[in-house]
Design an enzyme around this catalytic site. Structure first.
Site, PDB file in Angstrom:
ATOM      1  N   LYS A  31      -9.981  34.648 -25.587  1.00  0.00           N
ATOM      2  CA  LYS A  31      -8.959  35.263 -25.964  1.00  0.00           C
ATOM      3  C   LYS A  31      -8.780  36.606 -26.270  1.00  0.00           C
ATOM      4  O   LYS A  31      -9.856  36.692 -27.258  1.00  0.00           O
ATOM      5  CB  LYS A  31      -7.658  34.616 -26.225  1.00  0.00           C
ATOM      6  CG  LYS A  31      -7.279  33.281 -25.777  1.00  0.00           C
ATOM      7  CD  LYS A  31      -6.191  32.000 -26.394  1.00  0.00           C
ATOM      8  CE  LYS A  31      -6.103  31.221 -25.095  1.00  0.00           C
ATOM      9  NZ  LYS A  31      -4.888  30.199 -25.987  1.00  0.00           N
ATOM     10  N   ASN A  42      -6.172  30.996 -31.619  1.00  0.00           N
ATOM     11  CA  ASN A  42      -6.989  30.297 -31.105  1.00  0.00           C
ATOM     12  C   ASN A  42      -8.101  30.455 -30.583  1.00  0.00           C
ATOM     13  O   ASN A  42      -9.116  28.975 -29.631  1.00  0.00           O
ATOM     14  CB  ASN A  42      -6.452  28.858 -30.985  1.00  0.00           C
ATOM     15  CG  ASN A  42      -6.105  28.345 -29.733  1.00  0.00           C
ATOM     16  OD1 ASN A  42      -5.580  29.666 -29.061  1.00  0.00           O
ATOM     17  ND2 ASN A  42      -4.996  27.396 -29.389  1.00  0.00           N
ATOM     18  N   GLU A  76      -5.720  27.439 -12.087  1.00  0.00           N
ATOM     19  CA  GLU A  76      -5.261  28.706 -13.519  1.00  0.00           C
ATOM     20  C   GLU A  76      -7.112  29.444 -12.205  1.00  0.00           C
ATOM     21  O   GLU A  76      -7.200  30.998 -12.313  1.00  0.00           O
ATOM     22  CB  GLU A  76      -6.395  28.443 -14.167  1.00  0.00           C
ATOM     23  CG  GLU A  76      -4.636  28.025 -15.235  1.00  0.00           C
ATOM     24  CD  GLU A  76      -5.436  26.722 -16.935  1.00  0.00           C
ATOM     25  OE1 GLU A  76      -4.316  25.884 -17.069  1.00  0.00           O
ATOM     26  OE2 GLU A  76      -6.224  26.485 -16.959  1.00  0.00           O
ATOM     27  N   HIS A  86      -9.477  29.512 -24.273  1.00  0.00           N
ATOM     28  CA  HIS A  86      -8.049  28.566 -22.940  1.00  0.00           C
ATOM     29  C   HIS A  86      -9.451  27.983 -22.216  1.00  0.00           C
ATOM     30  O   HIS A  86     -10.274  28.178 -22.083  1.00  0.00           O
ATOM     31  CB  HIS A  86      -7.824  29.221 -22.666  1.00  0.00           C
ATOM     32  CG  HIS A  86      -6.874  28.398 -21.508  1.00  0.00           C
ATOM     33  ND1 HIS A  86      -5.393  28.008 -21.676  1.00  0.00           N
ATOM     34  CD2 HIS A  86      -7.336  28.280 -20.098  1.00  0.00           C
ATOM     35  CE1 HIS A  86      -5.671  27.188 -20.473  1.00  0.00           C
ATOM     36  NE2 HIS A  86      -6.530  27.538 -19.855  1.00  0.00           N
ATOM     37  N   TYR A  94       0.493  30.554 -18.087  1.00  0.00           N
ATOM     38  CA  TYR A  94       1.399  30.469 -18.646  1.00  0.00           C
ATOM     39  C   TYR A  94       2.251  29.200 -18.390  1.00  0.00           C
ATOM     40  O   TYR A  94       3.294  28.815 -18.960  1.00  0.00           O
ATOM     41  CB  TYR A  94       0.805  30.844 -20.809  1.00  0.00           C
ATOM     42  CG  TYR A  94      -0.147  30.508 -21.799  1.00  0.00           C
ATOM     43  CD1 TYR A  94      -0.292  28.786 -21.399  1.00  0.00           C
ATOM     44  CD2 TYR A  94      -0.411  31.422 -21.268  1.00  0.00           C
ATOM     45  CE1 TYR A  94      -1.757  29.177 -22.415  1.00  0.00           C
ATOM     46  CE2 TYR A  94      -1.726  31.631 -22.367  1.00  0.00           C
ATOM     47  CZ  TYR A  94      -2.345  30.037 -22.779  1.00  0.00           C
ATOM     48  OH  TYR A  94      -3.432  30.114 -23.604  1.00  0.00           O
TER      49      TYR A  94
HETATM   50  O1  CDP Z   1      -3.889  25.770 -25.285  1.00  0.00           O
HETATM   51  P1  CDP Z   1      -3.946  24.514 -25.635  1.00  0.00           P
HETATM   52  O2  CDP Z   1      -3.841  23.925 -23.695  1.00  0.00           O
HETATM   53  O3  CDP Z   1      -5.039  23.516 -26.510  1.00  0.00           O
HETATM   54  O4  CDP Z   1      -2.496  24.027 -26.684  1.00  0.00           O
HETATM   55  P2  CDP Z   1      -1.064  24.427 -24.971  1.00  0.00           P
HETATM   56  O5  CDP Z   1      -0.455  23.496 -25.703  1.00  0.00           O
HETATM   57  O6  CDP Z   1      -1.627  23.993 -23.524  1.00  0.00           O
HETATM   58  O7  CDP Z   1      -0.532  25.993 -25.642  1.00  0.00           O
HETATM   59  C1  CDP Z   1      -0.780  26.872 -25.292  1.00  0.00           C
HETATM   60  C2  CDP Z   1      -1.679  27.931 -26.102  1.00  0.00           C
HETATM   61  O8  CDP Z   1      -0.067  28.330 -26.531  1.00  0.00           O
HETATM   62  C3  CDP Z   1      -2.283  27.052 -27.487  1.00  0.00           C
HETATM   63  O9  CDP Z   1      -3.845  27.892 -27.525  1.00  0.00           O
HETATM   64  C4  CDP Z   1      -1.845  28.158 -28.153  1.00  0.00           C
HETATM   65  O10 CDP Z   1      -2.715  29.817 -28.398  1.00  0.00           O
HETATM   66  C5  CDP Z   1      -0.061  29.049 -27.673  1.00  0.00           C
HETATM   67  N1  CDP Z   1       0.739  27.974 -28.770  1.00  0.00           N
HETATM   68  C6  CDP Z   1       1.501  28.606 -30.172  1.00  0.00           C
HETATM   69  O11 CDP Z   1       0.864  29.955 -30.057  1.00  0.00           O
HETATM   70  N2  CDP Z   1       2.378  27.923 -30.145  1.00  0.00           N
HETATM   71  C7  CDP Z   1       2.587  26.986 -30.534  1.00  0.00           C
HETATM   72  N3  CDP Z   1       3.676  25.598 -30.842  1.00  0.00           N
HETATM   73  C8  CDP Z   1       1.901  26.063 -29.185  1.00  0.00           C
HETATM   74  C9  CDP Z   1       1.040  26.482 -28.178  1.00  0.00           C
HETATM   75 MG    MG Z   2      -2.657  23.889 -22.369  1.00  0.00          MG
END
Ligand code: CDP
Ligand code: MG
Length: 150
Positions: free
Chosen positions: A9, A112, A126, A115, A49
């Protein structure tokens, strides 16, 4: 062999961690079959996303993803989807296992670092969002001789 999609990212690119992150996948023995830098368009980020459309963080997430270049990768290997996911670590870096990429490089879920696809189906989708078929490279990984049982 599975294929998974990884995106380094914008925060990781800005902080100079491209090399260290790619190195972890190489060290594990995964084969990189697609790799490019791009500044995602809003359309691309929203498509990637799309399952998060409607969430309160969606707009912030998309704005973050288009704020700078990302590295898009396709990583291949045994159980690549689940293993890469474990290497990436939990969404919230402070809850991620020590030694995961998110634990080692990041502090907050909004930035974070990386991805990784969460399922084989999502990985396919994806990869398709980010890569044309002719951008994926079919090559023989000589290292496999020392990685996988015949
Ligand atoms: O990336 P991952 O699959 O672990 O998490 P996700 O729940 O699928 O969410 C996608 C991305 O959205 C996360 O990696 C975060 O960077 C962001 N996110 C966020 O900024 N705030 C949240 N409350 C949840 C997700
Ligand atoms: Mg995810």
């Amino acid at each position: 062999m599975d294929r998974t999609f990884v995106a380094i990212k914008p925060d990781a690119v800005q902080r100079g961690f491209i090399g260290q992150i790619i190195e972890r996948f190489e060290r594990k023995g995964f084969k990189i079959v697609g790799l490019k830098m791009l500044k995602p368009t809003r359309e691309l980020a929203e498509k990637h996303y799309e399952e998060h459309i409607g969430r309160d963080y969606f707009e912030r997430l998309v704005a973050f993803m288009i704020s700078g270049p990302v590295i898009a990768m396709v990583v291949e290997g045994k159980n690549a989807v689940s293993v890469v996911r474990r290497m990436v670590g939990s969404t919230k870096p402070h809850e991620a296992e020590v030694g995961t990429i998110r634990f080692d490089f990041a502090q907050v879920k909004e930035m974070n670092i990386i991805h990784g696809s969460d399922s084989i189906e999502n990985a396919k989708r994806e990869i398709d969002v980010f890569f044309r078929e002719d951008e994926l490279v079919d090559w023989h990984h000589d290292l496999e001789l020392w990685l996988y049982e015949k």
